[in-house]
Design an enzyme around this catalytic site. Structure first.
Site, PDB file in Angstrom:
ATOM      1  N   ASN A  43       0.862  -1.182   0.000  1.00 26.00           N
ATOM      2  CA  ASN A  43       0.000   0.000   0.000  1.00 26.00           C
ATOM      3  C   ASN A  43       0.897   1.230   0.000  1.00 26.00           C
ATOM      4  O   ASN A  43       1.491   1.570   1.023  1.00 26.00           O
ATOM      5  CB  ASN A  43      -0.903  -0.029   1.243  1.00 26.00           C
ATOM      6  CG  ASN A  43      -1.741   1.222   1.372  1.00 26.00           C
ATOM      7  OD1 ASN A  43      -1.769   2.057   0.471  1.00 26.00           O
ATOM      8  ND2 ASN A  43      -2.415   1.359   2.505  1.00 26.00           N
ATOM      9  N   LYS A  84       0.084   4.266  -0.232  1.00 24.19           N
ATOM     10  CA  LYS A  84      -0.556   5.454   0.371  1.00 24.19           C
ATOM     11  C   LYS A  84      -0.321   6.667  -0.556  1.00 24.19           C
ATOM     12  O   LYS A  84      -0.328   6.499  -1.760  1.00 24.19           O
ATOM     13  CB  LYS A  84      -0.056   5.666   1.798  1.00 24.19           C
ATOM     14  CG  LYS A  84      -0.194   4.374   2.619  1.00 24.19           C
ATOM     15  CD  LYS A  84       0.017   4.526   4.089  1.00 24.19           C
ATOM     16  CE  LYS A  84      -0.156   3.161   4.767  1.00 24.19           C
ATOM     17  NZ  LYS A  84      -0.053   3.244   6.231  1.00 24.19           N
ATOM     18  N   HIS A 108      -9.449   0.990   5.154  1.00 28.50           N
ATOM     19  CA  HIS A 108      -8.167   1.253   5.816  1.00 28.50           C
ATOM     20  C   HIS A 108      -8.389   2.222   6.979  1.00 28.50           C
ATOM     21  O   HIS A 108      -9.197   3.156   6.870  1.00 28.50           O
ATOM     22  CB  HIS A 108      -7.165   1.842   4.820  1.00 28.50           C
ATOM     23  CG  HIS A 108      -5.770   1.819   5.348  1.00 28.50           C
ATOM     24  ND1 HIS A 108      -5.315   2.747   6.258  1.00 28.50           N
ATOM     25  CD2 HIS A 108      -4.750   0.958   5.129  1.00 28.50           C
ATOM     26  CE1 HIS A 108      -4.058   2.462   6.565  1.00 28.50           C
ATOM     27  NE2 HIS A 108      -3.686   1.381   5.895  1.00 28.50           N
ATOM     28  N   GLU A 157      -6.750   4.642   7.996  1.00 24.85           N
ATOM     29  CA  GLU A 157      -6.530   6.060   7.668  1.00 24.85           C
ATOM     30  C   GLU A 157      -7.759   6.675   7.011  1.00 24.85           C
ATOM     31  O   GLU A 157      -8.048   7.850   7.193  1.00 24.85           O
ATOM     32  CB  GLU A 157      -5.282   6.199   6.777  1.00 24.85           C
ATOM     33  CG  GLU A 157      -4.012   5.957   7.576  1.00 24.85           C
ATOM     34  CD  GLU A 157      -2.839   5.420   6.773  1.00 24.85           C
ATOM     35  OE1 GLU A 157      -2.874   5.463   5.532  1.00 24.85           O
ATOM     36  OE2 GLU A 157      -1.881   4.924   7.403  1.00 24.85           O
ATOM     37  N   GLU A 190      -4.918  -4.961  10.615  1.00 25.41           N
ATOM     38  CA  GLU A 190      -3.949  -3.886  10.792  1.00 25.41           C
ATOM     39  C   GLU A 190      -4.228  -3.171  12.106  1.00 25.41           C
ATOM     40  O   GLU A 190      -5.055  -2.241  12.144  1.00 25.41           O
ATOM     41  CB  GLU A 190      -4.057  -2.884   9.636  1.00 25.41           C
ATOM     42  CG  GLU A 190      -3.785  -3.490   8.270  1.00 25.41           C
ATOM     43  CD  GLU A 190      -3.232  -2.471   7.285  1.00 25.41           C
ATOM     44  OE1 GLU A 190      -2.234  -2.797   6.637  1.00 25.41           O
ATOM     45  OE2 GLU A 190      -3.771  -1.362   7.194  1.00 25.41           O
ATOM     46  N   GLY A 217       2.707   2.480  10.759  1.00 28.57           N
ATOM     47  CA  GLY A 217       3.624   3.606  10.606  1.00 28.57           C
ATOM     48  C   GLY A 217       4.337   3.998  11.886  1.00 28.57           C
ATOM     49  O   GLY A 217       4.950   5.065  11.950  1.00 28.57           O
ATOM     50  N   SER A 237       3.821  -1.846  10.390  1.00 37.10           N
ATOM     51  CA  SER A 237       5.267  -1.876  10.619  1.00 37.10           C
ATOM     52  C   SER A 237       5.884  -3.230  10.309  1.00 37.10           C
ATOM     53  O   SER A 237       6.795  -3.688  11.014  1.00 37.10           O
ATOM     54  CB  SER A 237       5.599  -1.436  12.050  1.00 37.10           C
ATOM     55  OG  SER A 237       5.154  -0.107  12.270  1.00 37.10           O
TER      56      SER A 237
HETATM   57  P1  13P Z   1       3.207   0.487   7.635  1.00 39.22           P
HETATM   58  O1  13P Z   1       3.751  -0.794   7.053  1.00 39.22           O
HETATM   59  O2  13P Z   1       3.890   1.711   7.100  1.00 39.22           O
HETATM   60  O3  13P Z   1       3.097   0.444   9.110  1.00 39.22           O
HETATM   61  O4  13P Z   1       1.684   0.625   7.075  1.00 39.22           O
HETATM   62  C1  13P Z   1       0.837  -0.453   7.149  1.00 39.22           C
HETATM   63  C2  13P Z   1      -0.392  -0.133   6.398  1.00 39.22           C
HETATM   64  O5  13P Z   1      -1.149   0.743   6.786  1.00 39.22           O
HETATM   65  C3  13P Z   1      -0.670  -0.881   5.172  1.00 39.22           C
HETATM   66  O6  13P Z   1      -1.949  -0.627   4.702  1.00 39.22           O
END
Ligand code: 13P
Length: 251
Positions: free
Chosen positions: A8, A10, A95, A97, A167, A173, A209
């Protein structure tokens, strides 16, 4: 059981950087044994070039979001039919976010998921608890409620076309990944909920992560079927290392 490593991206990369990363991934994936499904999820403006760049490589392309309606007066939105017409095969929905920054509700996520299934795209459905929910010992309850709302009324056949990504929000992150035990416990719980609905073989990916230095342990968990990768998917050598680890662990 399928194993999937999905990246992903982003809101990262410009066009030249996207093309460079895709071409490195295609090179790294060439001649590799099948067994691990590889998916990349660039931002909307690069989906078309991504589909073309990965053609014939076995890599598949996902969108990061979609609208639930087929078309209409929804300025700034992108429909599933548009994605499908590009050759996009998967789409991330729910997601954290999108939930956190754009106010997406479980009900809206459920509607998007149904639209994706209706048009034959594979939803990558994200669920996961926030830090305070885990600290309060409510993480299983939270994830169960998310899944119940998203998956209500789907047939086993529809469920089998979905991919679930666990997740934990506190791990995204932050550099603070779930431990293998925490991941396995939640993945086994999710597997049980899916099995109750006749869909025990739905892949359940871990996200948060996940990096080459912790992936071996996470991917070795019996109910972890690969990863949904954020930061480490932006770097061809790290993402390729994750694919390699998944391949070795699941061989
Ligand atoms: P990170 O791997 O940067 O923690 O992000 C995970 C994520 O949100 C994948 O959709």
């Amino acid at each position: 059981m399928r194993t999937i490593v999905a990246g992903n991206w982003k809101m990262h990369k410009d066009k030249a950087e996207a093309l460079a990363l895709l071409s490195e991934l295609v090179k790294a994936n060439a001649g590799q044994p099948a067994g691990v499904e590889v998916v990349v999820s660039p931002p909307y403006p690069f989906l078309d070039l991504a589909v073309n760049a990965v053609k014939g490589s076995g890599i598949q392309v996902a969108a990061q979001n979609c609208h639930a309606a087929a078309s209409g007066a929804f300025t700034g939105e992108v429909s599933v039919l548009m994605l499908k017409s590009l050759g996009v095969t998967h789409c991330i929905v729910g997601h954290s976010e999108r939930r956190q920054y754009f106010g997406e509700t479980d009900a809206q996520v459920a509607e998007k998921l149904r639209t994706l299934l209706f048009h034959g795209l594979a939803p990558i459905y994200c669920c996961g608890e926030r830090r305070e929910e885990r600290e309060a010992g409510r993480h299983f309850h939270v994830v169960e409620a998310q899944l119940n709302e998203a998956l209500a009324g789907l047939t086993a056949d529809e469920l089998e076309r979905c991919i679930v990504a666990y997740e934990p929000v506190w791990a995204i992150g932050t550099g603070l990944n779930a431990t293998a035990q925490q991941a396995q416990d939640m993945h086994a719980f999710i597997r049980g909920l899916l099995a109750d609905r006749g869909a025990a073989s739905v892949p359940v990916l871990y996200g948060g992560s996940c990096k080459p230095d912790n992936a071996a342990e996470l991917f070795a968990c019996p109910d972890v079927n690969g990863g949904l990768i954020g930061g480490a998917s932006l770097d061809a050598s790290q993402f390729s290392a994750l694919i390699r680890i998944a391949r070795e662990r699941k061989a």
